[in-house]
Design a protein around this motif. Structure first.
Motif, PDB file in Angstrom:
ATOM      1  N   HIS A   1       5.313  16.974  18.944  1.00 12.73           N
ATOM      2  CA  HIS A   1       6.598  17.387  19.511  1.00 12.73           C
ATOM      3  C   HIS A   1       6.463  18.753  20.168  1.00 12.73           C
ATOM      4  CE1 HIS A   1       8.533  15.006  15.956  1.00 12.73           C
ATOM      5  NE2 HIS A   1       8.351  14.209  16.997  1.00 12.73           N
ATOM      6  N   CYS A   2       5.773  19.653  19.456  1.00 13.23           N
ATOM      7  CA  CYS A   2       5.627  21.030  19.931  1.00 13.23           C
ATOM      8  C   CYS A   2       4.944  21.071  21.289  1.00 13.23           C
ATOM      9  CB  CYS A   2       4.832  21.846  18.906  1.00 13.23           C
ATOM     10  SG  CYS A   2       4.507  23.549  19.414  1.00 13.23           S
ATOM     11  N   LYS A   3       3.855  20.318  21.436  1.00 10.56           N
ATOM     12  CA  LYS A   3       3.132  20.336  22.707  1.00 10.56           C
ATOM     13  C   LYS A   3       4.007  19.850  23.860  1.00 10.56           C
ATOM     14  CE  LYS A   3      -0.969  18.743  25.119  1.00 10.56           C
ATOM     15  NZ  LYS A   3      -2.193  17.914  25.077  1.00 10.56           N
ATOM     16  N   LEU A   4       4.753  18.768  23.631  1.00 16.90           N
ATOM     17  CA  LEU A   4       5.637  18.258  24.678  1.00 16.90           C
ATOM     18  C   LEU A   4       6.756  19.244  24.982  1.00 16.90           C
ATOM     19  CD1 LEU A   4       5.910  14.495  23.636  1.00 16.90           C
ATOM     20  CD2 LEU A   4       4.711  15.427  25.627  1.00 16.90           C
ATOM     21  N   ALA A   5       7.291  19.878  23.941  1.00 14.61           N
ATOM     22  CA  ALA A   5       8.381  20.838  24.131  1.00 14.61           C
ATOM     23  C   ALA A   5       7.912  22.059  24.904  1.00 14.61           C
ATOM     24  CB  ALA A   5       8.950  21.253  22.777  1.00 14.61           C
ATOM     25  N   VAL A   6       6.758  22.602  24.507  1.00 17.76           N
ATOM     26  CA  VAL A   6       6.230  23.778  25.188  1.00 17.76           C
ATOM     27  C   VAL A   6       5.869  23.442  26.634  1.00 17.76           C
ATOM     28  CG1 VAL A   6       4.274  25.384  25.259  1.00 17.76           C
ATOM     29  CG2 VAL A   6       5.451  24.944  23.095  1.00 17.76           C
ATOM     30  N   THR A   7       5.332  22.262  26.850  1.00 17.13           N
ATOM     31  CA  THR A   7       5.009  21.832  28.217  1.00 17.13           C
ATOM     32  C   THR A   7       6.266  21.797  29.079  1.00 17.13           C
ATOM     33  OG1 THR A   7       3.111  20.524  27.480  1.00 17.13           O
ATOM     34  CG2 THR A   7       4.065  19.960  29.628  1.00 17.13           C
ATOM     35  N   GLU A   8       7.363  21.288  28.523  1.00 14.06           N
ATOM     36  CA  GLU A   8       8.598  21.185  29.293  1.00 14.06           C
ATOM     37  C   GLU A   8       9.220  22.562  29.519  1.00 14.06           C
ATOM     38  OE1 GLU A   8      10.174  19.019  31.840  1.00 14.06           O
ATOM     39  OE2 GLU A   8       8.786  18.118  30.405  1.00 14.06           O
ATOM     40  N   LEU A   9       9.106  23.443  28.545  1.00 15.33           N
ATOM     41  CA  LEU A   9       9.568  24.827  28.746  1.00 15.33           C
ATOM     42  C   LEU A   9       8.734  25.514  29.822  1.00 15.33           C
ATOM     43  CD1 LEU A   9      10.240  25.932  25.070  1.00 15.33           C
ATOM     44  CD2 LEU A   9      11.928  25.937  26.916  1.00 15.33           C
ATOM     45  N   LEU A  10       7.453  25.226  29.849  1.00 13.54           N
ATOM     46  CA  LEU A  10       6.591  25.797  30.892  1.00 13.54           C
ATOM     47  C   LEU A  10       6.970  25.255  32.263  1.00 13.54           C
ATOM     48  CD1 LEU A  10       4.194  27.519  31.707  1.00 13.54           C
ATOM     49  CD2 LEU A  10       2.677  25.639  31.051  1.00 13.54           C
ATOM     50  N   ASN A  11       7.296  23.964  32.342  1.00 13.57           N
ATOM     51  CA  ASN A  11       7.769  23.400  33.606  1.00 13.57           C
ATOM     52  C   ASN A  11       9.058  24.084  34.049  1.00 13.57           C
ATOM     53  OD1 ASN A  11       5.660  21.553  33.673  1.00 13.57           O
ATOM     54  ND2 ASN A  11       6.840  19.917  32.708  1.00 13.57           N
ATOM     55  N   HIS A  12       9.926  24.352  33.087  1.00 11.24           N
ATOM     56  CA  HIS A  12      11.180  25.051  33.353  1.00 11.24           C
ATOM     57  C   HIS A  12      10.901  26.445  33.920  1.00 11.24           C
ATOM     58  CE1 HIS A  12      15.382  26.158  32.804  1.00 11.24           C
ATOM     59  NE2 HIS A  12      15.042  27.165  32.033  1.00 11.24           N
ATOM     60  N   ALA A  13       9.954  27.150  33.305  1.00 13.80           N
ATOM     61  CA  ALA A  13       9.589  28.486  33.774  1.00 13.80           C
ATOM     62  C   ALA A  13       8.974  28.437  35.170  1.00 13.80           C
ATOM     63  CB  ALA A  13       8.614  29.137  32.793  1.00 13.80           C
ATOM     64  N   GLN A  14       8.133  27.440  35.419  1.00 16.76           N
ATOM     65  CA  GLN A  14       7.472  27.314  36.710  1.00 16.76           C
ATOM     66  C   GLN A  14       8.489  27.061  37.822  1.00 16.76           C
ATOM     67  OE1 GLN A  14       4.121  27.699  37.389  1.00 16.76           O
ATOM     68  NE2 GLN A  14       4.726  27.561  39.535  1.00 16.76           N
ATOM     69  N   GLU A  15       9.420  26.158  37.576  1.00 20.84           N
ATOM     70  CA  GLU A  15      10.453  25.873  38.573  1.00 20.84           C
ATOM     71  C   GLU A  15      11.278  27.118  38.871  1.00 20.84           C
ATOM     72  OE1 GLU A  15      12.865  22.610  37.398  1.00 20.84           O
ATOM     73  OE2 GLU A  15      11.302  21.115  37.701  1.00 20.84           O
ATOM     74  N   ARG A  16      11.633  27.837  37.832  1.00 21.18           N
ATOM     75  CA  ARG A  16      12.434  29.046  38.002  1.00 21.18           C
ATOM     76  C   ARG A  16      11.659  30.104  38.786  1.00 21.18           C
ATOM     77  NH1 ARG A  16      15.592  31.475  32.862  1.00 21.18           N
ATOM     78  NH2 ARG A  16      16.741  29.526  33.196  1.00 21.18           N
ATOM     79  N   GLN A  17      10.371  30.234  38.496  1.00 23.77           N
ATOM     80  CA  GLN A  17       9.552  31.218  39.209  1.00 23.77           C
ATOM     81  C   GLN A  17       9.418  30.849  40.686  1.00 23.77           C
ATOM     82  OE1 GLN A  17       8.418  34.128  38.227  1.00 23.77           O
ATOM     83  NE2 GLN A  17       7.323  34.541  40.130  1.00 23.77           N
ATOM     84  N   GLU A  18       9.254  29.573  40.977  1.00 25.21           N
ATOM     85  CA  GLU A  18       9.109  29.133  42.370  1.00 25.21           C
ATOM     86  C   GLU A  18      10.400  29.318  43.161  1.00 25.21           C
ATOM     87  OE1 GLU A  18       7.748  25.132  42.050  1.00 25.21           O
ATOM     88  OE2 GLU A  18       5.670  25.697  41.573  1.00 25.21           O
ATOM     89  N   GLU A  19      11.531  29.262  42.464  1.00 28.24           N
ATOM     90  CA  GLU A  19      12.823  29.452  43.134  1.00 28.24           C
ATOM     91  C   GLU A  19      13.185  30.925  43.296  1.00 28.24           C
ATOM     92  OE1 GLU A  19      15.468  27.343  40.610  1.00 28.24           O
ATOM     93  OE2 GLU A  19      14.776  25.340  41.243  1.00 28.24           O
ATOM     94  N   LEU A  20      12.451  31.797  42.610  1.00 31.73           N
ATOM     95  CA  LEU A  20      12.759  33.224  42.614  1.00 31.73           C
ATOM     96  C   LEU A  20      12.478  33.830  43.983  1.00 31.73           C
ATOM     97  CD1 LEU A  20      13.631  35.485  40.572  1.00 31.73           C
ATOM     98  CD2 LEU A  20      11.196  35.998  40.342  1.00 31.73           C
ATOM     99  N   LYS A  21      13.463  34.512  44.526  1.00 27.84           N
ATOM    100  CA  LYS A  21      13.296  35.142  45.838  1.00 27.84           C
ATOM    101  C   LYS A  21      13.071  36.644  45.726  1.00 27.84           C
ATOM    102  CE  LYS A  21      15.897  31.752  48.548  1.00 27.84           C
ATOM    103  NZ  LYS A  21      15.912  30.729  47.507  1.00 27.84           N
ATOM    104  N   GLU A  22      13.635  37.259  44.721  1.00 29.09           N
ATOM    105  CA  GLU A  22      13.446  38.688  44.505  1.00 29.09           C
ATOM    106  C   GLU A  22      13.782  39.022  43.054  1.00 29.09           C
ATOM    107  OE1 GLU A  22      16.102  40.723  47.076  1.00 29.09           O
ATOM    108  OE2 GLU A  22      17.912  39.897  46.194  1.00 29.09           O
TER     109      GLU A  22
END
Length: 239
Positions: free
Chosen positions: A69-90
């Motif tokens: 469960h932990c691995k899947l959860a952390v992977t999805e949180l990382l995907n969440h972080a990646q999407e947010r970082q890619e959307e970041l403009k400043e």
């Protein structure tokens, strides 16, 4: 570490756990998956629940107990972080804060390392506190081996397991999405399997109140470790 400072940090962390413990998990989630069994179908169902919660930015906690469960959860949180970082403009980069007893390869493996590497290369920050003895059981982890290549990846070791059973480990994205564990004994990385140890935890994708408390807690602990010489940089010879 001075007892009064550590006690203050434990008190803050315990408050967050108690507040999360009272939240009810929707029954439909529990009906969709047998939490104690691992199979291809169970992994697919659990991942679907996490993905749906992330995309909807749900504010309810999803149960998380076993290492798989932990691995899947952390992977999805990382995907969440990646999407947010890619959307970041400043502004400030997206930051991942991880407090853990070890970086067991059973969870933090090459696949997860590749995801973190992509996140770091996109400008995100990762700060990790390992509440355990310096490198004794962590030296072979992929994250340790490449962390010297990134200025935006920093790792701190407590160099002790003292007080660790009172700490709630967590993986936090910025100040609102996290996986949060109940206090538990120290488990050596080599003891981890897909289903052992069982550690009660919650993952939430939209909880700014508790997330902000976790951020403050982590940053306070980080500063205390620096001030009290507990901070130990990873050996430069490791690559």
């Amino acid at each position: 570490m001075p007892e009064n400072k550590l006690s203050l940090l434990h008190t803050t962390n315990a408050t967050i756990y108690e507040s999360n413990k009272e939240l009810e998990t929707p029954r439909n989630i529990l009906k969709k998956i047998h939490m104690s069994k691992i199979s291809k179908e169970a992994k697919s169902q659990y991942k679907a629940i996490l993905v749906s919660a992330r995309k909807r930015k749900d504010d309810f906690p999803i149960p998380n107990r076993h290492p798989w469960h932990c691995k899947l959860a952390v992977t999805e949180l990382l995907n969440h972080a990646q999407e947010r970082q890619e959307e970041l403009k400043e502004g400030e980069p997206v930051t991942i804060r991880l407090l853990t007893g070890s970086l067991t390869n059973h969870v933090y493996d090459d696949e997860l390392k590749n995801g973190l590497q992509k996140f770091l290369e996109s400008g995100g920050k990762v700060n990790i506190i390992i509440w355990g003895k310096f490198l004794a059981d962590t030296v072979d982890n992929p994250l340790i081996k490449f962390q010297n290549n990134y200025e935006n990846l920093k790792i701190r070791f407590s160099q002790t397991t003292e007080g660790g059973v009172q700490l709630n480990h967590f993986f936090l994205v910025d100040d609102d999405a996290y996986r949060f564990e109940a206090p538990h004994p120290y488990y050596p990385p080599e003891e981890f399997t897909d289903t052992h140890p069982e550690i009660s935890a919650r993952i939430v994708f939209n909880d700014k109140d508790s997330g902000t408390q976790l951020k403050i807690f982590f940053d306070d602990l980080w500063r205390v470790m620096d001030d009290l010489y507990f901070s130990q940089p990873v050996l430069s010879s490791i690559s």
